[in-house]
Write a protein that holds these residues in place. Sequence first.
Motif, PDB file in Angstrom:
ATOM      1  N   LEU A  82     -27.997   1.011 -15.613  1.00 52.40           N
ATOM      2  CA  LEU A  82     -27.574  -0.226 -14.964  1.00 52.40           C
ATOM      3  C   LEU A  82     -26.849   0.060 -13.648  1.00 52.40           C
ATOM      4  CD1 LEU A  82     -27.025  -3.287 -14.820  1.00 52.40           C
ATOM      5  CD2 LEU A  82     -24.969  -2.897 -16.235  1.00 52.40           C
ATOM      6  N   ARG A  83     -25.898   0.973 -13.714  1.00 48.60           N
ATOM      7  CA  ARG A  83     -25.110   1.273 -12.520  1.00 48.60           C
ATOM      8  C   ARG A  83     -26.007   1.768 -11.379  1.00 48.60           C
ATOM      9  NH1 ARG A  83     -23.502   6.410  -9.542  1.00 48.60           N
ATOM     10  NH2 ARG A  83     -22.671   5.263  -7.753  1.00 48.60           N
ATOM     11  N   ARG A  84     -26.942   2.621 -11.717  1.00 50.22           N
ATOM     12  CA  ARG A  84     -27.787   3.183 -10.662  1.00 50.22           C
ATOM     13  C   ARG A  84     -28.766   2.139 -10.115  1.00 50.22           C
ATOM     14  NH1 ARG A  84     -28.736   9.604 -11.847  1.00 50.22           N
ATOM     15  NH2 ARG A  84     -26.502  10.074 -11.993  1.00 50.22           N
ATOM     16  N   ASP A  85     -29.174   1.257 -10.972  1.00 47.61           N
ATOM     17  CA  ASP A  85     -30.057   0.186 -10.522  1.00 47.61           C
ATOM     18  C   ASP A  85     -29.305  -0.733  -9.547  1.00 47.61           C
ATOM     19  OD1 ASP A  85     -32.317  -1.387 -10.321  1.00 47.61           O
ATOM     20  OD2 ASP A  85     -31.815  -2.572 -12.099  1.00 47.61           O
ATOM     21  N   LEU A  86     -28.075  -1.067  -9.916  1.00 43.85           N
ATOM     22  CA  LEU A  86     -27.271  -1.898  -9.004  1.00 43.85           C
ATOM     23  C   LEU A  86     -27.014  -1.152  -7.696  1.00 43.85           C
ATOM     24  CD1 LEU A  86     -24.657  -3.406 -11.517  1.00 43.85           C
ATOM     25  CD2 LEU A  86     -26.725  -4.512 -10.600  1.00 43.85           C
ATOM     26  N   THR A 107     -26.838 -10.374  -9.519  1.00 39.52           N
ATOM     27  CA  THR A 107     -26.500 -11.373 -10.530  1.00 39.52           C
ATOM     28  C   THR A 107     -27.599 -11.470 -11.584  1.00 39.52           C
ATOM     29  OG1 THR A 107     -25.279 -12.636  -8.869  1.00 39.52           O
ATOM     30  CG2 THR A 107     -25.876 -13.796 -10.894  1.00 39.52           C
ATOM     31  N   ALA A 108     -28.841 -11.514 -11.109  1.00 32.97           N
ATOM     32  CA  ALA A 108     -29.950 -11.634 -12.053  1.00 32.97           C
ATOM     33  C   ALA A 108     -30.004 -10.432 -12.999  1.00 32.97           C
ATOM     34  CB  ALA A 108     -31.271 -11.774 -11.291  1.00 32.97           C
ATOM     35  N   ARG A 109     -29.708  -9.261 -12.447  1.00 32.27           N
ATOM     36  CA  ARG A 109     -29.750  -8.034 -13.253  1.00 32.27           C
ATOM     37  C   ARG A 109     -28.662  -8.052 -14.319  1.00 32.27           C
ATOM     38  NH1 ARG A 109     -30.149  -4.385 -15.939  1.00 32.27           N
ATOM     39  NH2 ARG A 109     -30.796  -2.227 -15.594  1.00 32.27           N
ATOM     40  N   ARG A 166     -36.353 -10.649  -1.295  1.00 33.02           N
ATOM     41  CA  ARG A 166     -36.146  -9.235  -1.552  1.00 33.02           C
ATOM     42  C   ARG A 166     -35.773  -9.006  -3.033  1.00 33.02           C
ATOM     43  NH1 ARG A 166     -32.236  -6.142   2.726  1.00 33.02           N
ATOM     44  NH2 ARG A 166     -33.863  -6.774   4.192  1.00 33.02           N
ATOM     45  N   ALA A 167     -34.960  -9.901  -3.551  1.00 36.11           N
ATOM     46  CA  ALA A 167     -34.511  -9.767  -4.942  1.00 36.11           C
ATOM     47  C   ALA A 167     -35.683  -9.934  -5.906  1.00 36.11           C
ATOM     48  CB  ALA A 167     -33.422 -10.811  -5.247  1.00 36.11           C
ATOM     49  N   THR A 168     -36.463 -10.973  -5.691  1.00 35.28           N
ATOM     50  CA  THR A 168     -37.580 -11.179  -6.629  1.00 35.28           C
ATOM     51  C   THR A 168     -38.635 -10.093  -6.427  1.00 35.28           C
ATOM     52  OG1 THR A 168     -38.474 -12.832  -5.088  1.00 35.28           O
ATOM     53  CG2 THR A 168     -37.188 -13.646  -6.942  1.00 35.28           C
ATOM     54  N   ASP A 169     -38.830  -9.652  -5.190  1.00 37.40           N
ATOM     55  CA  ASP A 169     -39.751  -8.531  -4.966  1.00 37.40           C
ATOM     56  C   ASP A 169     -39.305  -7.305  -5.764  1.00 37.40           C
ATOM     57  OD1 ASP A 169     -41.118 -10.127  -3.233  1.00 37.40           O
ATOM     58  OD2 ASP A 169     -40.549  -9.051  -1.410  1.00 37.40           O
ATOM     59  N   ALA A 170     -38.003  -7.144  -5.891  1.00 38.35           N
ATOM     60  CA  ALA A 170     -37.491  -5.973  -6.610  1.00 38.35           C
ATOM     61  C   ALA A 170     -37.446  -6.214  -8.110  1.00 38.35           C
ATOM     62  CB  ALA A 170     -36.089  -5.630  -6.091  1.00 38.35           C
ATOM     63  N   GLY A 171     -37.890  -7.384  -8.544  1.00 41.60           N
ATOM     64  CA  GLY A 171     -37.995  -7.604  -9.978  1.00 41.60           C
ATOM     65  C   GLY A 171     -36.984  -8.556 -10.576  1.00 41.60           C
ATOM     66  N   ALA A 172     -36.189  -9.214  -9.734  1.00 42.40           N
ATOM     67  CA  ALA A 172     -35.204 -10.150 -10.272  1.00 42.40           C
ATOM     68  C   ALA A 172     -35.918 -11.357 -10.899  1.00 42.40           C
ATOM     69  CB  ALA A 172     -34.265 -10.615  -9.172  1.00 42.40           C
ATOM     70  N   ASP A 173     -35.310 -11.898 -11.937  1.00 42.16           N
ATOM     71  CA  ASP A 173     -35.870 -13.067 -12.627  1.00 42.16           C
ATOM     72  C   ASP A 173     -35.805 -14.277 -11.688  1.00 42.16           C
ATOM     73  OD1 ASP A 173     -36.287 -15.348 -14.125  1.00 42.16           O
ATOM     74  OD2 ASP A 173     -35.158 -14.603 -15.867  1.00 42.16           O
TER      75      ASP A 173
END
Lengths: 423, 423, 423, 423
Positions: free
Chosen positions: B13-17, B31-33, B72-79
Amino acid sequence: MHERDLNESLRTLRRDLHQHPEPAWREFYTTARIVEELHDRPLTDLRVGDELFGSERAGVPDEGELERWRQRATDAGADPDVVERLGDGATGALAVIERGPGPTVALRVDIDALPIREAETDHRPAAEGFRSNNEGHMHACGHDAHATIGVGVLDAILDSDFPGTLKVLFQPAEETIAGAEPVAESGLLDDVDHLIAIHIGLDHPTGEVVAGIDGFLAVRQFTARFTGESTHAGRHPEDGYNAVQAMATAVSNLYAIPRHSGGATRVNAGRVGGGTASNVVPEAAFIEGELRGETTELLEYVHERAEQVLHGAATTHGCTVDVDWEEWAPSARSDDDLRAIVAAVAADVDGVDSILERDDLGASEDATFLMQRVQDHGGTAAYVVIGTDHPDGHHTPRFDVDEESIRIGIDVLAGAIERLGTA
Amino acid sequence: MHERDLNESLRTLRRDLHQHPEPAWREFYTTARIVEELHDRPLTDLRVGDELFGSERAGVPDEGELERWRQRATDAGADPDVVERLGDGATGALAVIERGPGPTVALRVDIDALPIREAETDHRPAAEGFRSNNEGHMHACGHDAHATIGVGVLDAILDSDFPGTLKVLFQPAEETIAGAEPVAESGLLDDVDHLIAIHIGLDHPTGEVVAGIDGFLAVRQFTARFTGESTHAGRHPEDGYNAVQAMATAVSNLYAIPRHSGGATRVNAGRVGGGTASNVVPEAAFIEGELRGETTELLEYVHERAEQVLHGAATTHGCTVDVDWEEWAPSARSDDDLRAIVAAVAADVDGVDSILERDDLGASEDATFLMQRVQDHGGTAAYVVIGTDHPDGHHTPRFDVDEESIRIGIDVLAGAIERLGTA
Amino acid sequence: MHERDLNESLRTLRRDLHQHPEPAWREFYTTARIVEELHDRPLTDLRVGDELFGSERAGVPDEGELERWRQRATDAGADPDVVERLGDGATGALAVIERGPGPTVALRVDIDALPIREAETDHRPAAEGFRSNNEGHMHACGHDAHATIGVGVLDAILDSDFPGTLKVLFQPAEETIAGAEPVAESGLLDDVDHLIAIHIGLDHPTGEVVAGIDGFLAVRQFTARFTGESTHAGRHPEDGYNAVQAMATAVSNLYAIPRHSGGATRVNAGRVGGGTASNVVPEAAFIEGELRGETTELLEYVHERAEQVLHGAATTHGCTVDVDWEEWAPSARSDDDLRAIVAAVAADVDGVDSILERDDLGASEDATFLMQRVQDHGGTAAYVVIGTDHPDGHHTPRFDVDEESIRIGIDVLAGAIERLGTA
Amino acid sequence: MHERDLNESLRTLRRDLHQHPEPAWREFYTTARIVEELHDRPLTDLRVGDELFGSERAGVPDEGELERWRQRATDAGADPDVVERLGDGATGALAVIERGPGPTVALRVDIDALPIREAETDHRPAAEGFRSNNEGHMHACGHDAHATIGVGVLDAILDSDFPGTLKVLFQPAEETIAGAEPVAESGLLDDVDHLIAIHIGLDHPTGEVVAGIDGFLAVRQFTARFTGESTHAGRHPEDGYNAVQAMATAVSNLYAIPRHSGGATRVNAGRVGGGTASNVVPEAAFIEGELRGETTELLEYVHERAEQVLHGAATTHGCTVDVDWEEWAPSARSDDDLRAIVAAVAADVDGVDSILERDDLGASEDATFLMQRVQDHGGTAAYVVIGTDHPDGHHTPRFDVDEESIRIGIDVLAGAIERLGTA
């Protein structure tokens, strides 16, 4: 015989160009529009793209930026084929009429615009619906009129008995002093006997013509990049070396370079920036500036002093500075013979009521590269000003031209070219 | 009992953030993550969106900018559903565990990142493949670790017999001092008996814990916009009023505001810019800066002097200046009782080898708005530092945290919360 | 017929004056020495003292300073009676030869020196024993030669058949632009038909003569006094308002006033100071400066900008500023007729090998007050340059004149006066 | 038993000293007056002149300046014999009472004044006729009171049973940080068991006593001399290198040296100057300044940054700079034992209503050289503050002391010395 008023199609062209201002190396719409306009004229040749340039073009933006302007151009209706032929910003065009054994004459007009936000009030283009569509950019130096004059002169010569060769250069990237030098290097103008470059306005009213400008300011642009060290502005300010302080010190002192008794000099830190966030001591900052001198020696004087200022300011704040000394343009002078012909022709043009043999520009122009090239190859050159009533200064949000002066410009220049054909 | 090493899912989680740093009010992915991570925990409540904020959120960017970050967020996989619920940048989340009649404890962690370009060499995130994907932005202040601690503490309390209510606030926009005040105004923390806010590092090594920070610097941010008049830099420099010169004069003199014998002050012109092109005298320029003082009075002193500097510098160059005095945060102090509990608990945590009762922050934090709110409603508050070995300073391109300290932070804070539940 | 070399007594006079340089309104020795030199010439009149001045003399030093220089003068051998007649610094002299009905011609030479420390090495006055006795002051602008030419021309006219009236004005306080205006106001030159003012050198070599200077820079001097508040620099820096910071900000920005496209401008903060001790925040500071413009309008432009800078800089540091706008001098031009006569005469003078009809001064001169006065009363005026090989620039420690040029100057000017008498 | 009010003769002494303020190494009248005052006391020894100093005295003015102050002193009634014994400014005195086998105690009081012009209105010394006779100089830091306390303590100890040795040092040149170091080097205090140095005021009111100061700021003074090249400001500004511009750039940037999170720092450009005349580009300029730091390390930090600023500013304007890093003083701390004794004694003194064990000075003092010397030889030292109501700040034109506090000071210090004698 030329008509008395600017004809409707040229007025439409000028306003269309005005509405689509594009900065250096991004004149995709402008070039395509000129090509389209000339499409059905019986030209000998119409060249666009890389072949116009004989050396590297400086200051070409990155592909992302280019693509944004290509997109904007085609969205506005530019011919995608022409846009594609312009490659990575090789904008501009060279139109050629070849008639026979007479002299080769060239006319140079420039076509690029400025990063200035056009006024919305008290401004005819806004009132009459042709204000810039490219928000933040503007034809604030009359290059829309220049391009229109180029087209008008081609028409007039096509209509005439001019017996030689005419080359009209629609030059990009004048404002960044980047366009003329690579065109000069291409050799495309090496066979030119007489080169005329033009500018509209320059504080001369409609009806006034300056037969030949001397007193160009030599100019050099530069980018200075200051590098320090960032740190948290609250916790450990002492660990930082503040590039914005270095830049600010440089700005204050660049303008304070001593004046020179030998003639005019200029300094401008035209665009600056630095830092990333209000709570971080800035690690980087830059100045995009320019220096000018009435002669090359004066330019060198300012250059030398500016070096001292930039390095001294960096040292003052424990930073380093890298300076790119970029585009420059030399001084130049108009030839007397050519000047005399322009003056003589202008005297007979309808609407001209004042002719100045010469004047100082008090500014810089990369046309001087082309003038020097032609003069070095045995030709003559003149830089002609076509007066226009402009409501506010060049490079300001309310600059505009009197369209009547476009017609006058066409008459003067076409007349001078015809006269050169009979000499 | 908590595990000795940071467990794998929290490290991930930390590294993803860390890899997806987002600046203030643009923490869509973050936030989504977090929401996704907490999805299957048996929380009583998980709130996002406008309801977290009780007053206007300052510094929200325009829709174009927001949309770019949403994309950018949704491109990176955010819900996309979560992203949509965040509206116009109402980022952050409040997670609640309600158990019964015990005390209400709140933990505040912040989640935003900084506009700093992350290092590519000599830097573990680069070497191990979790360097910033958002070029030019970086978790250079450890908020990725803070968010991770927030999740870890929720897990630990879910595993525990804690009998009261726990609220974990994942707060946006700390770096711009904009997030805490509207959350405080929401009243969501008005029922809190004990608030703990945290920070990692701050020059304390792994294994050291500061039980309560005093000595926050009060801070105020500002934007100064200088307006002059543009002109052609070569032809008529005398017609211009140079906003960049005014800005540069202000920068030099802001840093030169006299030091104050009453305590520490800070000044930073963290981001500046001005002008449009090298041959145009700049009409506009700006400074985004901040002022700090060890007390509110000291901040007011610097503020008053800065006003003089900004207006004087504008006058000097015939310009005007508009100053927006923006976000600010007061000073605050940690309560002794709460501090004592944190210190007592920390003494028993594996890996803690040094405990400081108190320390100065030497910086600012908008957590002080939340601390004051809780204290004003009869609760107690403490600002706890979890030491971490960081290879370079906060807000620099090589800042990183020792992930071991995340585990220590979870143990200390969960331990303290449990202890508060038994008091 | 005039001799070919400078005669011995004039050389002695010039060197004696060189050795006793005196600044504005303190030319006690100089005046007395000239009076003594002329004592046995058959002059019609020799006036000294208050009657030379028709309005207030600006910049007269206080009595203590005057007394110091009176003392120094009499210690060096000046006639105490003459010194006494000069009162409170009413220095200078007017020598008159009245012959008959011919025209009235005036020659103006200036006599004051500069606060510059004369070089001790590589400098002929040092090597040959006539370096300044008044340490810190120096004839670094050739006024010692001017005064000598004045005496030499009187001798030559006494020797000639010149049929009119000659007035030779030995004018004080040129360097401070303070001497000419009150002399003009006296009316003593209102009957003059032709006025010639002179300067030696100005980068013209020995043998070159400029028949008439145009292009004087208009000039205005000022004193700006900044007032803040002092405080102990260690204990309570926050209580101070630092006048030296205000002054420094003003200096940096005065030099950075934008150049003007309309012509040359100049700015100089020639003497500055402030503060009392290293541990006291300075309460007071000053700038003694000057502004110049190629025209009066350009001077006004710089003046207006300088006002902004001075007040803006004061505001920046919470100080106030009082500005005394002091002495000034207008622009002026030489009359063509008079210029032609000087040129014609010079062509026949032994040692003259180059004659320029006109030249720009690129500097200022209060002779313009006298030229305007004479022109306003129907006379003509010219400002003549007598070239001299000078090893280093005017106003530098190694400035010196070629004494041969003094002889040339006498021949040219006496010749021109005689020619005017025959016209 | 000590009297309740300051006795008349001490009040007269204080006012006489106040009326004759003398700067560093020029305390001729002051020393002579103290010697005269002590003349009929049964002292064991009273030393003046060179023997007080064990190393070179820094900052001694030239003979012309010394002679001017000697003259002024004798004109005001100073004993010419004493003045003569003070040689080239070896001012100050050491008074000794030797009683027997008890401890050796030293009291240090300083005696020099400041270059500040004393107020003429709203100021008791002006109203009651003892305003400074030495126009432009003033006892604006209470050293007139210090000297008076020194005399009063000698009287009190002469009246007492104190069984040891008392040395009272009347130290010159404290304001320039130049006096204490050569006295320390003399070895005259090497046998001292307990040293007390004092200061009056420092924002503590009458009735308050600080038993021992810590937190002296380390300080270093410097003189920076900028050298460029002069030129005529109108004719050839381009030939100059402007030392005043360099100095101004340095001033602006010295104050802008980043604050340090490790503690207080100070910068002051206390006296500056440059140039010779308004029409000459300045060849020379100087800054007399000082730097301070809460610790020696902080002082070194500021020193290093100041070097960068001074050299960078010179480079910026093509000038050079020579920096003399002059007098300095270290930090120091008061010993707890001695502090305790002073506090205990003060508690019993009539008029004392507040006792602080310790305080920060927030300033610098060369007494730290003496304290270190005594401490290095095994003795103890304390720096005691005797509060006084002062209407305006130290080093300002309206500073004054409440004479009642002089009596309190004498009682506290004499009491402490007696107590030390019984220990």
